[in-house]
Design a protein around this motif. Structure first.
Motif, PDB file in Angstrom:
ATOM      1  N   PHE A  47       1.358   4.196  -2.726  1.00 30.47           N
ATOM      2  CA  PHE A  47       1.127   5.601  -2.390  1.00 30.47           C
ATOM      3  C   PHE A  47       2.290   6.474  -2.841  1.00 30.47           C
ATOM      4  O   PHE A  47       2.074   7.561  -3.394  1.00 30.47           O
ATOM      5  N   VAL A  48       3.526   6.008  -2.586  1.00 35.35           N
ATOM      6  CA  VAL A  48       4.696   6.804  -2.983  1.00 35.35           C
ATOM      7  C   VAL A  48       4.704   7.015  -4.494  1.00 35.35           C
ATOM      8  O   VAL A  48       4.961   8.119  -4.993  1.00 35.35           O
TER       9      VAL A  48
ATOM     10  N   THR B 213      12.004  20.358  -3.727  1.00 34.22           N
ATOM     11  CA  THR B 213      12.349  18.944  -3.632  1.00 34.22           C
ATOM     12  C   THR B 213      12.434  18.503  -2.180  1.00 34.22           C
ATOM     13  O   THR B 213      11.910  17.453  -1.803  1.00 34.22           O
TER      14      THR B 213
ATOM     15  N   PHE C 233       2.081   9.533  -5.355  1.00 30.42           N
ATOM     16  CA  PHE C 233       2.536  10.851  -4.928  1.00 30.42           C
ATOM     17  C   PHE C 233       3.533  11.426  -5.926  1.00 30.42           C
ATOM     18  O   PHE C 233       3.453  12.593  -6.310  1.00 30.42           O
TER      19      PHE C 233
ATOM     20  N   VAL D 294       4.170   8.796   4.559  1.00 33.20           N
ATOM     21  CA  VAL D 294       4.439   7.355   4.537  1.00 33.20           C
ATOM     22  C   VAL D 294       4.683   6.843   5.946  1.00 33.20           C
ATOM     23  O   VAL D 294       4.159   5.789   6.346  1.00 33.20           O
TER      24      VAL D 294
ATOM     25  N   THR E 164       2.933  14.914  -8.180  1.00 30.57           N
ATOM     26  CA  THR E 164       3.699  16.147  -8.078  1.00 30.57           C
ATOM     27  C   THR E 164       4.706  16.266  -9.210  1.00 30.57           C
ATOM     28  O   THR E 164       5.552  17.146  -9.181  1.00 30.57           O
TER      29      THR E 164
ATOM     30  N   ASN F  50       9.029  18.276  -0.801  1.00 34.87           N
ATOM     31  CA  ASN F  50       8.339  17.112  -1.349  1.00 34.87           C
ATOM     32  C   ASN F  50       8.767  15.843  -0.637  1.00 34.87           C
ATOM     33  O   ASN F  50       7.933  15.048  -0.211  1.00 34.87           O
ATOM     34  N   PHE F  51      10.105  15.659  -0.511  1.00 34.00           N
ATOM     35  CA  PHE F  51      10.594  14.461   0.172  1.00 34.00           C
ATOM     36  C   PHE F  51      10.137  14.453   1.618  1.00 34.00           C
ATOM     37  O   PHE F  51       9.744  13.406   2.153  1.00 34.00           O
TER      38      PHE F  51
ATOM     39  N   GLY G 181       7.091  14.005 -10.203  1.00 37.21           N
ATOM     40  CA  GLY G 181       8.421  13.593  -9.768  1.00 37.21           C
ATOM     41  C   GLY G 181       8.785  14.264  -8.467  1.00 37.21           C
ATOM     42  O   GLY G 181       8.375  15.388  -8.192  1.00 37.21           O
ATOM     43  N   LEU G 182       9.534  13.542  -7.638  1.00 39.17           N
ATOM     44  CA  LEU G 182       9.891  14.123  -6.347  1.00 39.17           C
ATOM     45  C   LEU G 182      10.944  15.214  -6.493  1.00 39.17           C
ATOM     46  O   LEU G 182      10.991  16.158  -5.719  1.00 39.17           O
ATOM     47  N   LEU G 183      11.806  15.065  -7.506  1.00 38.99           N
ATOM     48  CA  LEU G 183      12.842  16.074  -7.709  1.00 38.99           C
ATOM     49  C   LEU G 183      12.333  17.128  -8.685  1.00 38.99           C
ATOM     50  O   LEU G 183      12.313  16.923  -9.894  1.00 38.99           O
TER      51      LEU G 183
ATOM     52  N   PHE H 199      -0.849   1.376   9.811  1.00 41.62           N
ATOM     53  CA  PHE H 199      -1.058   0.028   9.290  1.00 41.62           C
ATOM     54  C   PHE H 199      -0.491  -1.035  10.217  1.00 41.62           C
ATOM     55  O   PHE H 199      -1.052  -2.121  10.335  1.00 41.62           O
TER      56      PHE H 199
ATOM     57  N   LEU I  78       0.836  -1.206   0.000  1.00 44.29           N
ATOM     58  CA  LEU I  78       0.000   0.000   0.000  1.00 44.29           C
ATOM     59  C   LEU I  78       0.870   1.256   0.000  1.00 44.29           C
ATOM     60  O   LEU I  78       0.635   2.201  -0.748  1.00 44.29           O
ATOM     61  N   LEU I  79       1.908   1.238   0.850  1.00 42.22           N
ATOM     62  CA  LEU I  79       2.768   2.423   0.956  1.00 42.22           C
ATOM     63  C   LEU I  79       3.553   2.647  -0.319  1.00 42.22           C
ATOM     64  O   LEU I  79       3.704   3.799  -0.768  1.00 42.22           O
TER      65      LEU I  79
END
Lengths: 229, 121
Positions: free
Chosen positions: A13-14, B9, A17, B20, A21, B12-13, A23-25, B27, A9-10
């Motif tokens: 989710f990542v 960035t 996410f 998480v 957005t 975001n992280f 991409g995270l970078l 969970f 699940l996680l």
């Protein structure tokens, strides 16, 4: 099994996410502000007289939303006092606090109260306003309730204050509805000198009312939690 | 740091990490109070994410505290106002959840979800 499912699940989710957005970078955005934000920033100072644009959004542009927010908080406090309704028997264990702690908390309370008032009164000039100010005042009550065994906490007074504050919020909105602006929570007071304490029309009034309501509500919550065994 | 990582960035992280971490706690933990803490952590991550959407590099808070501050040098006020609402609602939710947990503990004498019938998953 639980761990595997939660890991999947996680991970999902990542991934979601990161795609959401882009991409995270990502680089810092330089100018792509939402047009609503730009519009509010360029008009709020003239329209509302509030130096703090966030406050003008919370209290006037989305004032109805804030009324709903106060209602949610009221419902939460109501639910807690229903759950925590004391079952008649008082708590037997007496917490014996030291003299220094008791005196210190009594010294601290007026200062915290004053600071909360300051935060409430300057909601339209600086970060702050009714919600954080009310929480600070309630924290002052919390410190007193934690350290002293017998406190003269007037529950009826708190309920009356809370109800009156809620009514005056709606009353201020209705006055705006009947006034020249013809809409709920419309400003009907003169805007005053920009960037001073007595300015921005009804914003300080509404924040004062919200501060009283939040402070009284949270103090009652803390008291109810303490009184239940 | 110079130029390698942008602030967006990092935010975001940070927010993804907080969300998480909070969901992982919800969970995997069996203690009800720890689950409420997990919800609070995830909520903080969501708030950070919301505020970071309004961030513009090098700009100031949207407060006209001095004369001469330009609109073009300010960040977006709308996400900040929304986060204010979100924080208050989150407070109400966790306070109500904790009150329910206190009552549940009085009834069952335990905080472990696997020992309370009807709360297993």
């Amino acid at each position: 099994m639980r761990k595997v499912i939660s890991f999947l699940l996680l991970a999902g989710f990542v991934f979601y996410f990161a795609t959401l957005t882009g991409g995270l970078l990502i680089p810092d955005s330089s100018a792509d502000r939402s047009s609503v934000g730009l519009d509010i920033l360029s008009r709020s100072a003239d329209e509302t007289g509030s130096a703090n644009a966030v406050t003008s959004v919370v209290v006037l542009y989305r004032g109805f939303d804030t009324l709903g927010e106060v209602t949610v908080l009221f419902l939460a406090a109501l639910g807690i006092s229903v759950f925590m309704k004391s079952t008649g028997e008082k708590r037997k264990k007496v917490l014996d606090q030291s003299f220094i702690l008791k005196t210190g908390s009594r010294l601290l309370f007026p200062l915290m109260f004053l600071f909360g008032m300051y935060i409430i009164a300057h909601g339209h000039l600086s970060p702050g306003g009714g919600f954080p100010g009310g929480v600070i005042i309630a924290t002052g009550f919390f410190v007193i309730l934690l350290t002293s065994e017998s406190v003269n906490f007037n529950k009826t007074l708190m309920s009356v204050l809370e109800g009156l504050a809620g009514l005056s919020f709606i009353g201020l909105g209705v006055v705006g509805l009947l006034g020249p602006g013809n809409s709920f929570l419309q400003n009907f007071l003169p805007l005053g000198t920009f960037n001073t304490v007595f300015s921005a029309g009804i914003i300080p009034l509404i924040y004062a009312v919200v501060g009283i309501k939040v402070g009284a509500e949270l103090s009652s919550v803390v008291y109810a939690m303490k009184e239940s065994k | 740091m110079n130029g390698v990582l942008s602030i967006s960035t990092v935010l975001n992280f940070g927010s993804a990490g907080l969300i998480v971490l909070g969901l992982y706690i919800v969970f995997t933990q069996k203690n009800l109070i720890k689950m409420v803490i997990g919800i609070d952590i995830a909520e903080t991550g969501v708030n950070v994410l919301l505020v970071s959407t309004g961030y513009i590099k090098g700009n100031t808070a949207p407060i006209f505290s001095k004369a001469g501050l330009q609109v073009s040098s300010m960040v977006d006020p709308v996400p900040q106002a929304l986060v204010l609402t979100s924080i208050v609602i989150g407070f109400g939710v966790s306070a109500l959840a904790l009150a329910m947990i206190i009552k549940l503990y009085e009834k069952t004498g335990t905080l472990d979800t696997s020992k309370i019938r009807g709360l297993k998953w």
